[in-house]
Design a protein around this motif. Structure first.
Motif, PDB file in Angstrom:
ATOM      1  N   ALA A  28      14.167   0.281  17.103  1.00 30.95           N
ATOM      2  CA  ALA A  28      13.129   1.064  17.773  1.00 30.95           C
ATOM      3  C   ALA A  28      12.935   0.525  19.187  1.00 30.95           C
ATOM      4  O   ALA A  28      13.145  -0.656  19.451  1.00 30.95           O
ATOM      5  CB  ALA A  28      11.828   0.994  16.978  1.00 30.95           C
ATOM      6  N   ARG A  29      12.538   1.434  20.089  1.00 24.81           N
ATOM      7  CA  ARG A  29      12.317   1.057  21.493  1.00 24.81           C
ATOM      8  C   ARG A  29      10.864   0.685  21.690  1.00 24.81           C
ATOM      9  O   ARG A  29       9.957   1.425  21.321  1.00 24.81           O
ATOM     10  CB  ARG A  29      12.698   2.204  22.421  1.00 24.81           C
ATOM     11  N   MET A  33       7.537  -2.028  27.134  1.00 26.80           N
ATOM     12  CA  MET A  33       8.587  -2.444  28.055  1.00 26.80           C
ATOM     13  C   MET A  33       9.075  -1.248  28.868  1.00 26.80           C
ATOM     14  O   MET A  33       9.376  -0.203  28.294  1.00 26.80           O
ATOM     15  CB  MET A  33       9.776  -3.041  27.286  1.00 26.80           C
ATOM     16  N   PRO A  34       9.165  -1.405  30.177  1.00 25.18           N
ATOM     17  CA  PRO A  34       9.643  -0.288  30.998  1.00 25.18           C
ATOM     18  C   PRO A  34      11.142  -0.038  30.828  1.00 25.18           C
ATOM     19  O   PRO A  34      11.616   1.064  31.026  1.00 25.18           O
ATOM     20  CB  PRO A  34       9.336  -0.737  32.428  1.00 25.18           C
ATOM     21  N   SER A  35      11.885  -1.062  30.408  1.00 23.97           N
ATOM     22  CA  SER A  35      13.328  -0.919  30.237  1.00 23.97           C
ATOM     23  C   SER A  35      13.641  -0.382  28.845  1.00 23.97           C
ATOM     24  O   SER A  35      12.760  -0.221  28.013  1.00 23.97           O
ATOM     25  CB  SER A  35      14.011  -2.266  30.442  1.00 23.97           C
ATOM     26  N   GLU A  36      14.902  -0.158  28.596  1.00 23.02           N
ATOM     27  CA  GLU A  36      15.364   0.279  27.282  1.00 23.02           C
ATOM     28  C   GLU A  36      15.421  -0.927  26.349  1.00 23.02           C
ATOM     29  O   GLU A  36      16.498  -1.403  26.011  1.00 23.02           O
ATOM     30  CB  GLU A  36      16.744   0.930  27.413  1.00 23.02           C
ATOM     31  N   ALA A  37      14.282  -1.455  25.959  1.00 23.46           N
ATOM     32  CA  ALA A  37      14.212  -2.639  25.098  1.00 23.46           C
ATOM     33  C   ALA A  37      14.080  -2.190  23.647  1.00 23.46           C
ATOM     34  O   ALA A  37      13.017  -1.766  23.212  1.00 23.46           O
ATOM     35  CB  ALA A  37      13.033  -3.517  25.499  1.00 23.46           C
ATOM     36  N   TRP A  38      15.183  -2.286  22.921  1.00 28.81           N
ATOM     37  CA  TRP A  38      15.221  -1.927  21.509  1.00 28.81           C
ATOM     38  C   TRP A  38      15.174  -3.200  20.678  1.00 28.81           C
ATOM     39  O   TRP A  38      15.586  -4.256  21.135  1.00 28.81           O
ATOM     40  CB  TRP A  38      16.502  -1.158  21.192  1.00 28.81           C
ATOM     41  N   GLN A  39      14.680  -3.087  19.474  1.00 30.62           N
ATOM     42  CA  GLN A  39      14.689  -4.232  18.566  1.00 30.62           C
ATOM     43  C   GLN A  39      14.565  -3.747  17.135  1.00 30.62           C
ATOM     44  O   GLN A  39      14.183  -2.607  16.883  1.00 30.62           O
ATOM     45  CB  GLN A  39      13.561  -5.211  18.890  1.00 30.62           C
ATOM     46  N   GLU A 122       3.852  -0.017  18.209  1.00 30.13           N
ATOM     47  CA  GLU A 122       4.677  -0.939  18.999  1.00 30.13           C
ATOM     48  C   GLU A 122       5.896  -0.244  19.588  1.00 30.13           C
ATOM     49  O   GLU A 122       6.549  -0.787  20.467  1.00 30.13           O
ATOM     50  CB  GLU A 122       5.121  -2.110  18.129  1.00 30.13           C
ATOM     51  N   PHE A 123       6.211   0.952  19.067  1.00 27.30           N
ATOM     52  CA  PHE A 123       7.443   1.630  19.460  1.00 27.30           C
ATOM     53  C   PHE A 123       7.176   3.061  19.921  1.00 27.30           C
ATOM     54  O   PHE A 123       6.234   3.702  19.466  1.00 27.30           O
ATOM     55  CB  PHE A 123       8.416   1.658  18.274  1.00 27.30           C
ATOM     56  N   VAL A 124       8.073   3.562  20.804  1.00 28.35           N
ATOM     57  CA  VAL A 124       7.968   4.941  21.273  1.00 28.35           C
ATOM     58  C   VAL A 124       9.031   5.844  20.659  1.00 28.35           C
ATOM     59  O   VAL A 124       8.858   7.057  20.640  1.00 28.35           O
ATOM     60  CB  VAL A 124       8.033   5.053  22.813  1.00 28.35           C
ATOM     61  N   GLU A 125      10.125   5.250  20.191  1.00 31.16           N
ATOM     62  CA  GLU A 125      11.156   6.040  19.515  1.00 31.16           C
ATOM     63  C   GLU A 125      11.977   5.118  18.630  1.00 31.16           C
ATOM     64  O   GLU A 125      11.930   3.901  18.776  1.00 31.16           O
ATOM     65  CB  GLU A 125      12.052   6.780  20.509  1.00 31.16           C
ATOM     66  N   TRP A 126      12.720   5.729  17.707  1.00 31.24           N
ATOM     67  CA  TRP A 126      13.547   4.942  16.802  1.00 31.24           C
ATOM     68  C   TRP A 126      14.820   5.706  16.488  1.00 31.24           C
ATOM     69  O   TRP A 126      14.907   6.910  16.714  1.00 31.24           O
ATOM     70  CB  TRP A 126      12.788   4.581  15.526  1.00 31.24           C
ATOM     71  N   LYS A 127      15.804   4.971  15.960  1.00 31.45           N
ATOM     72  CA  LYS A 127      17.067   5.589  15.558  1.00 31.45           C
ATOM     73  C   LYS A 127      17.813   4.658  14.613  1.00 31.45           C
ATOM     74  O   LYS A 127      17.475   3.483  14.483  1.00 31.45           O
ATOM     75  CB  LYS A 127      17.931   5.910  16.781  1.00 31.45           C
ATOM     76  N   ILE A 138      19.744  -4.981  22.561  1.00 30.61           N
ATOM     77  CA  ILE A 138      18.654  -5.946  22.517  1.00 30.61           C
ATOM     78  C   ILE A 138      18.505  -6.665  23.852  1.00 30.61           C
ATOM     79  O   ILE A 138      19.482  -6.889  24.557  1.00 30.61           O
ATOM     80  CB  ILE A 138      18.937  -6.966  21.378  1.00 30.61           C
ATOM     81  N   VAL A 139      17.266  -7.061  24.170  1.00 33.71           N
ATOM     82  CA  VAL A 139      17.039  -7.830  25.397  1.00 33.71           C
ATOM     83  C   VAL A 139      17.893  -9.090  25.355  1.00 33.71           C
ATOM     84  O   VAL A 139      18.101  -9.673  24.282  1.00 33.71           O
ATOM     85  CB  VAL A 139      15.539  -8.187  25.593  1.00 33.71           C
ATOM     86  N   PRO A 140      18.408  -9.517  26.511  1.00 34.76           N
ATOM     87  CA  PRO A 140      19.362 -10.634  26.525  1.00 34.76           C
ATOM     88  C   PRO A 140      18.871 -11.918  25.844  1.00 34.76           C
ATOM     89  O   PRO A 140      19.659 -12.589  25.181  1.00 34.76           O
ATOM     90  CB  PRO A 140      19.608 -10.861  28.023  1.00 34.76           C
ATOM     91  N   PHE A 141      17.586 -12.254  25.947  1.00 36.95           N
ATOM     92  CA  PHE A 141      17.148 -13.529  25.380  1.00 36.95           C
ATOM     93  C   PHE A 141      17.116 -13.537  23.852  1.00 36.95           C
ATOM     94  O   PHE A 141      16.999 -14.595  23.251  1.00 36.95           O
ATOM     95  CB  PHE A 141      15.800 -13.994  25.978  1.00 36.95           C
ATOM     96  N   LYS A 142      17.261 -12.372  23.211  1.00 39.91           N
ATOM     97  CA  LYS A 142      17.326 -12.323  21.747  1.00 39.91           C
ATOM     98  C   LYS A 142      18.729 -11.982  21.236  1.00 39.91           C
ATOM     99  O   LYS A 142      18.968 -11.978  20.036  1.00 39.91           O
ATOM    100  CB  LYS A 142      16.370 -11.253  21.209  1.00 39.91           C
TER     101      LYS A 142
END
Length: 164
Positions: A28-29, A33-39, A122-127, A138-142
């Motif tokens: 889910a995004r 976060m303004p970027s495409e941060a999925w987790q 916590e999320f705006v969309e999912w897939k 995923i964000v680089p630090f994870k």
């Protein structure tokens, strides 16, 4: 004054790799976060809470359903540090990052059961995505943790699909 990040501890947390009958993984995004941060879903473990119980609670809180069964639990805990600009800032400034216990869950519901418009969204969309595609979203630090989780749980998903 914020604490020195190196002196801060890690926040205990659960991470959830939820897979559907096709072997695809829920991501889910993030809403904040303004970027495409999925987790994948994740969240803190309450004081004296069993990690397995926390996993099912977080699933319900984050994606609106608990229609899943735990298939596997990661061998150990996986810590990660937040980027320097966020250390000592997030979570009331008490933590430098998180240490995560990961769970693999088989989704037993239908897509209609998933509702990310929860009480505290916590999320705006999912897939659903292929396991191999998860780390690049995923964000680089994870990313390293996500690569490890996919490597650990991927064979279990494949075995589960062959058995069904």
């Amino acid at each position: 004054m914020a604490s020195k990040p190196s002196s801060l501890s890690y926040r205990p947390c659960v991470g959830l790799m939820l897979f559907n009958p096709q072997g695809r993984i829920f991501v889910a995004r993030r809403i904040d976060m303004p970027s495409e941060a999925w987790q994948m879903p994740q969240g803190g473990i309450d004081k004296n809470e069993d990690p397995r119980r926390a996993a099912l609670r977080e699933l319900k809180e984050e994606i609106g359903t608990d229609k899943a069964e735990i298939v596997a639990e990661s061998e150990g805990w996986r810590p990660y540090d937040l980027p320097p600009e966020l250390q000592g800032v997030l979570w009331g400034g008490r933590f430098r990052g998180q240490t995560q216990k990961w769970f693999l869950l088989r989704f037993t519901g239908s897509d209609a059961d998933i509702d990310i418009a929860t009480e505290h969204p916590e999320f705006v969309e999912w897939k659903w995505v292929e396991p191999a595609d998860v780390p690049r979203l995923i964000v680089p630090f994870k990313r390293k943790i996500y690569e490890e989780v996919v490597a650990e749980f991927g064979p279990i998903i494949e075995q589960s699909l062959r058995a069904s």
